[in-house]
Design an enzyme around this catalytic site. Structure first.
Site, PDB file in Angstrom:
ATOM      1  N   HIS A 184      -3.082   0.218  -3.532  1.00  0.00           N
ATOM      2  CA  HIS A 184      -3.051  -0.936  -2.705  1.00  0.00           C
ATOM      3  C   HIS A 184      -2.921  -2.245  -4.253  1.00  0.00           C
ATOM      4  O   HIS A 184      -4.074  -2.270  -5.529  1.00  0.00           O
ATOM      5  CB  HIS A 184      -4.627  -1.585  -2.223  1.00  0.00           C
ATOM      6  CG  HIS A 184      -3.863  -2.620  -1.047  1.00  0.00           C
ATOM      7  ND1 HIS A 184      -2.903  -2.349   0.069  1.00  0.00           N
ATOM      8  CD2 HIS A 184      -4.288  -3.301  -1.217  1.00  0.00           C
ATOM      9  CE1 HIS A 184      -3.252  -3.517   0.546  1.00  0.00           C
ATOM     10  NE2 HIS A 184      -4.595  -4.565  -0.664  1.00  0.00           N
TER      11      HIS A 184
ATOM     12  N   GLU B 270      -1.115  19.041  -5.522  1.00  0.00           N
ATOM     13  CA  GLU B 270      -2.617  19.533  -5.992  1.00  0.00           C
ATOM     14  C   GLU B 270      -4.037  18.495  -5.180  1.00  0.00           C
ATOM     15  O   GLU B 270      -4.580  18.436  -4.921  1.00  0.00           O
ATOM     16  CB  GLU B 270      -2.029  19.025  -8.044  1.00  0.00           C
ATOM     17  CG  GLU B 270      -1.737  19.987  -8.373  1.00  0.00           C
ATOM     18  CD  GLU B 270      -0.538  18.899  -8.244  1.00  0.00           C
ATOM     19  OE1 GLU B 270       0.065  19.942  -8.844  1.00  0.00           O
ATOM     20  OE2 GLU B 270       0.584  17.940  -7.408  1.00  0.00           O
ATOM     21  N   SER B 271      -3.040  17.344  -4.519  1.00  0.00           N
ATOM     22  CA  SER B 271      -3.541  16.639  -3.295  1.00  0.00           C
ATOM     23  C   SER B 271      -3.254  14.893  -3.087  1.00  0.00           C
ATOM     24  O   SER B 271      -2.166  15.382  -2.410  1.00  0.00           O
ATOM     25  CB  SER B 271      -4.815  16.243  -4.094  1.00  0.00           C
ATOM     26  OG  SER B 271      -5.799  15.258  -2.987  1.00  0.00           O
TER      27      SER B 271
ATOM     28  N   CYS C  12      -6.895  18.504  -7.336  1.00  0.00           N
ATOM     29  CA  CYS C  12      -7.408  20.415  -6.741  1.00  0.00           C
ATOM     30  C   CYS C  12      -7.494  21.487  -7.824  1.00  0.00           C
ATOM     31  O   CYS C  12      -8.077  21.796  -8.623  1.00  0.00           O
ATOM     32  CB  CYS C  12      -7.236  20.814  -5.824  1.00  0.00           C
ATOM     33  SG  CYS C  12      -7.740  19.261  -4.653  1.00  0.00           S
TER      34      CYS C  12
ATOM     35  N   SER D 242       0.655  -1.441   0.006  1.00  0.00           N
ATOM     36  CA  SER D 242      -0.154   0.161   0.168  1.00  0.00           C
ATOM     37  C   SER D 242       0.887   1.167  -0.431  1.00  0.00           C
ATOM     38  O   SER D 242       2.041   1.467   0.994  1.00  0.00           O
ATOM     39  CB  SER D 242      -0.660  -0.007   1.204  1.00  0.00           C
ATOM     40  OG  SER D 242      -1.746  -0.980   1.736  1.00  0.00           O
TER      41      SER D 242
END
Length: 856
Positions: free
Chosen positions: A236, A230-231, A251, A223
Site C-alpha cells: 500500500h 508460493e503465497s 511457503c 493498494s
C-alpha cells in the site's frame, strides 16, 4: 420494503402522456386438478427410487465418485452465478477487459482523507488515465479453470530449481515486511509503474506470479496484491508522505533476505527535497534528492518441526533473528557478510537502533559540545557490528573487549608466569590479541578449524586482531612473531600431540594456559559433545598442561535461581562437563565467574580450572596485588592509553565470589551436596555472645587460673544459661577476626631480622600473637590467615576429646577434603573459617573448651 416497492413502481411502463396508466390484463392460464397432480408426483418419486436402487452405485468408491461429480457440478454453477453478478455490478470490468477503460459510472474506493504532513509534495494529476485501474495478470500459470482441472506449475519451478517439495507443502513459510520512506510521489500513485516493480521483484526473486490486482484510491495511493505460486505479495502507498509498506509471504524454503536489496531498489525511487529549487527540479542532481530509508523485518511462520527450527539460522529463537532480522524499528540494518564456510554459516551485520545515542568515541569524532542536541539522537551514532555463527551471536564491536578481557586475563593472572598459551577457536583474533598483551608470553598457538572465518575477520573485523598499539607487536596480531596459527581441528590436535598414544612431553613443551574459546556448551551441536563431555579429550588437555597449568572455558549463559536441576535443563551438557572436571584426578580447583558487560542479554559465565592448589592464592589476590601484576606484566602502548579497558584488580575481586544462582543450582543436585546444609546460619539456634560491659547480655564468665607452667591463664565458662548443641559461640567476636596473608607475615619476619636495628619488640609480639591465636583458612592452597581478637582467643585448647565441647560450624567434609568445585564453599569460606558452635549441650558454669587441632 418501501424502497423496493418504489423501485418497482418506477420501473413500471407508462401508458400515456398524461401520466395515467392502465394495468395490463393477466395472460390466460390453465387449470389442473390438484388431486391428479399429487398422484403423478408420488408415482414419479416411487419409480425414481426403484430405478436408483436397482441400477445406482453400490460400492463405497462409486458413491464417492458420484458425490464428487455432484460437488463439481454445484461448484461450476456457483462460479457461473458469481461471475454473472460480478459482471453486472462492475460494468464488465476485469478478466478480458483489463486494458479497457472503466465506465463513467464506476465508483472508486474512497480512502479517508489524511491530515497534512510537514513535507508537502506536489502530486500532479491523481492518475494519468483510467487504463491503470484494476490491472490483472493475463496468463496465470496455476489456476483452477472451473471444471476441476488444475493447471500445474511450469517445470522451471520444480525442486531442481532450488525448492524442496516436502518443505514447500508443509504448513510453514517466511514473512518479510518492508517499509520504505522518502519515495517519489508520482511513482507511488501509479498502478502501472508499481505493478511493473512488483513483477520485476517477483521475477528476480525466482518466485512465480499467478495474478495480481491493483486499486487506485482517492485522493491518492495505490493498494496491490499479487497471488504467488508460493503465497502472496502485497503493498500500500501513501504518495503525499512518500511511504510504501510491503509484505511478502512464501511457503517455500527459499530465503527471502536476498530479495530485500531488490525491493529497496525497485520501490525506493527517491523524491526531491522539499526545498529544491525550480532549477533543481528541472535538472536534479543526486544531492537534490532525499535519502531513501527503509526498515524491514523477517520471521519464520507456521508450524515447524522443533529440530527444523533449531537448524534454521533465521528461526525466531536464534540470536540473528532476535537482534537483526526480527527487529523492525532500526535506523541501520546492513548486511556485511552472509556466507557458508565448509564448517559453519557466517553472518556479519551493522545495526543501529532508532533510540541509540552517540558513544564517547562518537562525541570525540564529531566534536560534540556539551549542549549539542545530537547527544540525544542517533544522528552521529555509529552502527554496531555483530558477528553470528550459525545464527548465534558471537561478538559485538562495542563490547567485545570486555568479553575477551574477561575470558583471558583472570586465567592468565592465575598462573605465576605464563609463557606458552594455546587457544582453541577464537577465529576473530581477539582472544589472541589479549594473550599477546602479556610480556611473559613467548608463544601463543591458536588452533582454528575454519580458515575462512579468520580471513573474513581480517577483512571485516580488523579491530578484533589489532595489535598496532602494543609496543613490540605487529599491526595485526596474526602477524606477531609470538603467534602461531594452525588451521586444524583443535580436538584432533591435542589427541595427536598429547593423547594416550603420544610421547610424554617435557615441561617446556607443555602449555601454561589453555583458552577454550569455542561454542557455548548449551549449543545443540554435535561438536559440543566432543569438546565438553569427552573425558578422553579433557585428559589430553590435562596432559598438555604444565604443573601450574590453568584451563579457561567460556561456559555460556549464566544460570538463574529459577533454573531446574542443572542436569535436567538446557545446561545439561555444561553440568556433565563440570562433573567430569570435578572427578578428574588432576583437578586441584575450579572457579566459576560471570561478566555482565559482554553485550549479551544475560551475564556470560566462565570457568577456570587449575592443576595446582597454588592457583587459589593468585585467584583470591587482593585488588592491589592484581593491579601491581598488571603494571609489571602488561605491555606498554604507543598511545600511552591503558592496554586493558575493563579488567583490573577490582574487576578480579568481583569474580572471586560466584553469584548465588550458581550455589542454588549446585544445591539442586541429587543427592544434595553435604555443604548445602550450611548456606546460612540456622535461625532456630541461639547466638551466645561475650560482652565485657554488659553482664546481663554476657553469656560467658572469665576466670583466671594457674596454667600447667604456673602462669596465670584466663578461662571461659558458661555463665548464665545452658548452651544447646548447635548454638553459636561468640559469633560477633569471631566475625571481627582480622586476616593477614602469608606474604605479609613473611615481610614482618624479615623486618625483625634486619641487622643493626635492634629488637623490634612490637612486631615480634604481633607475630607471636598471630602464631598463637591465628589459623590458616581451611581452603587448600590459600595463603589467608585469620587472627581472633575477641573473647574467643581466651578459650582453652585441649587434646582430650572428652572435655572438648565446641567445634567448627561446618564439620569436615565427609570426603576428608573440600570439593574442588563448590560454589557453597567459595561463597561462604570466611564464615566456615571462623564460626564456632557447641558440639554438645553445655551446662551453666561449665568451661568452654576447643580442640587443639580445631582448624587443622
Amino acid at each position: 420494503m418501501a424502497a423496493a416497492a418504489a423501485a418497482s413502481t418506477a420501473a413500471s411502463p407508462s401508458s400515456g402522456g398524461g401520466g395515467s396508466s392502465t394495468a395490463s390484463p393477466s395472460p390466460p392460464g390453465y387449470s389442473v386438478d390438484v388431486r391428479i397432480f399429487l398422484v403423478v408426483i408420488t408415482a414419479a418419486m416411487a419409480i425414481s427410487f426403484g430405478v436408483g436402487v436397482a441400477f445406482g452405485p453400490t460400492t463405497a468408491a462409486e458413491l464417492a465418485a458420484a458425490r464428487t461429480m455432484a460437488a463439481q457440478q454445484q461448484q461450476r454453477s456457483l462460479l457461473a452465478a458469481q461471475e454473472a453478478v460480478a459482471a453486472a455490478g462492475a460494468g464488465g470490468v476485469g478478466g478480458d477487459t483489463a486494458n479497457k477503460s472503466l465506465s463513467a459510472g464506476t465508483k472508486m474506493v474512497q480512502q479517508p482523507r489524511r491530515l497534512p504532513t510537514d513535507h508537502a509534495v506536489e502530486l500532479g494529476a491523481r492518475v494519468r488515465n483510467l487504463n491503470e485501474k484494476h490491472v490483472n495478470y493475463e496468463k496465470p500459470s496455476y489456476e483452477d479453470l472451473g471444471d476441476g482441472t488444475i493447471v500445474q506449475r511450469a517445470s522451471a519451478h520444480d525442486s531442481a530449481g532450488g525448492f524442496d517439495d516436502d518443505d514447500e507443502h508443509l504448513p510453514q513459510g517466511q514473512h518479510l515486511l518492508v517499509d520504505i520512506k522518502n519515495v517519489n510521489a508520482e511513482f507511488l500513485n501509479s498502478e502501472s509503474r508499481l505493478a511493473d516493480a512488483m513483477v520485476s521483484v517477483v521475477e528476480s526473486a525466482g518466485l512465480t506470479l499467478l495474478s495480481y490486482h491493483c486499486h487506485s484510491l482517492s485522493p491518492a495511493g495505490v493498494s496491490c496484491v499479487g497471488v504467488l505460486l508460493e503465497s502472496h505479495i502485497s503493498f500500500h502507498t501513501w504518495p503525499e508522505e512518500g511511504v510504501i509498506t510491503l509484505d511478502l509471504f512464501t511457503c517455500g524454503p527459499k530465503p527471502l533476505l536476498p530479495v530485500i536489496p531488490d525491493i529497496e531498489a525497485k520501490f525506493g525511487l527517491p523524491r526531491l527535497k522539499a526545498n529544491a529549487t525550480a532549477t533543481a527540479a528541472a535538472n536534479p542532481t543526486k544531492d537534490d534528492y532525499e535519502e531513501v530509508k527503509s526498515q524491514w523485518a523477517h520471521e519464520l511462520r507456521g508450524f515447524r518441526h522443533p529440530q527444523g527450527r533449531k537448524n534454521n539460522y533465521l528461526d525466531d529463537q536464534s540470536d540473528l533473528a532476535f537482534w537483526v532480522t526480527g527487529e523492525m524499528d532500526m535506523e541501520v540494518k546492513k548486511q556485511i557478510v552472509s556466507t557458508e564456510s565448509p564448517f559453519q554459516r557466517i553472518d556479519i551485520w551493522d545495526i543501529l537502533d532508532i533510540d541509540d545515542t552517540p558513544s564517547h568515541q562518537d562525541g570525540i569524532k564529531h566534536n560534540l559540545a556539551p549542549d549539542d542536541p545530537r547527544w540525544l539522537t542517533n544522528e552521529v551514532a555509529s552502527p554496531e557490528r555483530l558477528l553470528f555463527l550459525d545464527g548465534t551471536l558471537q561478538s559485538m564491536s562495542e563490547s567485545e573487549r570486555e568479553y575477551h578481557e574477561a575470558l583471558v586475563h583472570p586465567a592468565m593472572f592465575a598462573h605465576p608466569h605464563p609463557e606458552r598459551v594455546a587457544i582453541v577457536g577464537g577465529g576473530e583474533g581477539a582472544t589472541l590479541r589479549e594473550v599477546l598483551k602479556h610480556d611473559t608470553v613467548t608463544e601463543a598457538v591458536m588452533i582454528e578449524l575454519d580458515e575462512m572465518m579468520v580471513d573474513i575477520a581480517k577483512e571485516h573485523l580488523p579491530f578484533m586482531s589489532d595489535c598496532s598499539d602494543l609496543v613490540g607487536s605487529a599491526p595485526s596480531c596474526f602477524d606477531d612473531e609470538r603467534a602461531t596459527v594452525l588451521y586444524e581441528d583443535g580436538r584432533a590436535y591435542f589427541f595427536d600431540k598429547y593423547g594416550p598414544s603420544a610421547a610424554e612431553k617435557t615441561e617446556e613443551e607443555k602449555f601454561d594456559v589453555i583458552v577454550l574459546d569455542a561454542l557455548d556448551p548449551e549449543d545443540d551441536a554435535e561438536i559440543a559433545d566432543k569438546l565438553y563431555t569427552d573425558d578422553a579429550f579433557l585428559t589430553a588437555l590435562y596432559r598438555s598442561m604444565s604443573d601450574d597449568g590453568v584451563l579457561i572455558i567460556q561456559v555460556g549463559t549464566a544460570p538463574s535461581i529459577h533454573d531446574p536441576r542443572a542436569d535436567l535443563g538446557v545446561y545439561a551438557r555444561r553440568e556433565k562437563m563440570f562433573k567430569l572436571l570435578e572427578g578428574h584426578s588432576e583437578t586441584a580447583a575450579m572457579f566459576v565467574y560471570e561478566e555482565a558487560h559482554c553485550g549479551f542479554l544475560e551475564p556470560h559465565s566462565f570457568l577456570v580450572v587449575c592443576k595446582s592448589d597454588g592457583c587459589r592464592k593468585r585467584w583470591y589476590a587482593e585488588s592491589d596485588e592484581i593491579d601491581f601484576a598488571i603494571y609489571e606484566r602488561i605491555l606498554d602502548t604507543k598511545s600511552s592509553e591503558p592496554a586493558l579497558v575493563h579488567f583490573d584488580g577490582s574487576t578480579q575481586r568481583s569474580y572471586q565470589i560466584p553469584p548465588r544462582a550458581w550455589e542454588t543450582v549446585y544445591c539442586r543436585r541429587e543427592p544434595e551436596p553435604f555443604e548445602c546444609a550450611y548456606r546460612g546460619l540456622d535461625l532456630t539456634k541461639e547466638i551466645h555472645e561475650f560482652d565485657w560491659g554488659d553482664e546481663e547480655e554476657n553469656s560467658f564468665e572469665v576466670k583466671v587460673t594457674k596454667g600447667p607452667d604456673g602462669k596465670n591463664e584466663p578461662r571461659v565458662y558458661a555463665a548464665t544459661d545452658d548452651i544447646k548443641k548447635g548454638d553459636y559461640i561468640m559469633a560477633s567476636d569471631l566475625a571481627a577476626s582480622f586476616t593477614v596473608s602469608d606474604d605479609s607475615l613473611d615481610n614482618l619476619k624479615k623486618n625483625t631480622e634486619l641487622v643493626g636495628t635492634g629488637r623490634v619488640t612490637v612486631i615480634e609480639n604481633l607475630l607471636e600473637y598471630v602464631d598463637r591465636h591465628g589459623h590458616r583458612s581451611i581452603a587448600p592452597g590459600s595463603s589467608t590467615n585469620y587472627v581472633e581478637v575477641g573473647g574467643s582467643f581466651m578459650i582453652r585448647r585441649s587434646d582430650n576429646e572428652a572435655e572438648v565441647n565446641i567445634g567448627k560450624w561446618i564439620p569436615t567434609h565427609p570426603s576428608g577434603k573440600i570439593p574442588v568445585y563448590s560454589p557453597v564453599y567459595e561463597r561462604r569460606m570466611r564464615s566456615f573459617d571462623v564460626f564456632l558452635v557447641a558440639t554438645r549441650d553445655i551446662e551453666e558454669g561449665e568451661e568452654i573448651v576447643k580442640p587443639v587441632n580445631l582448624w587443622a
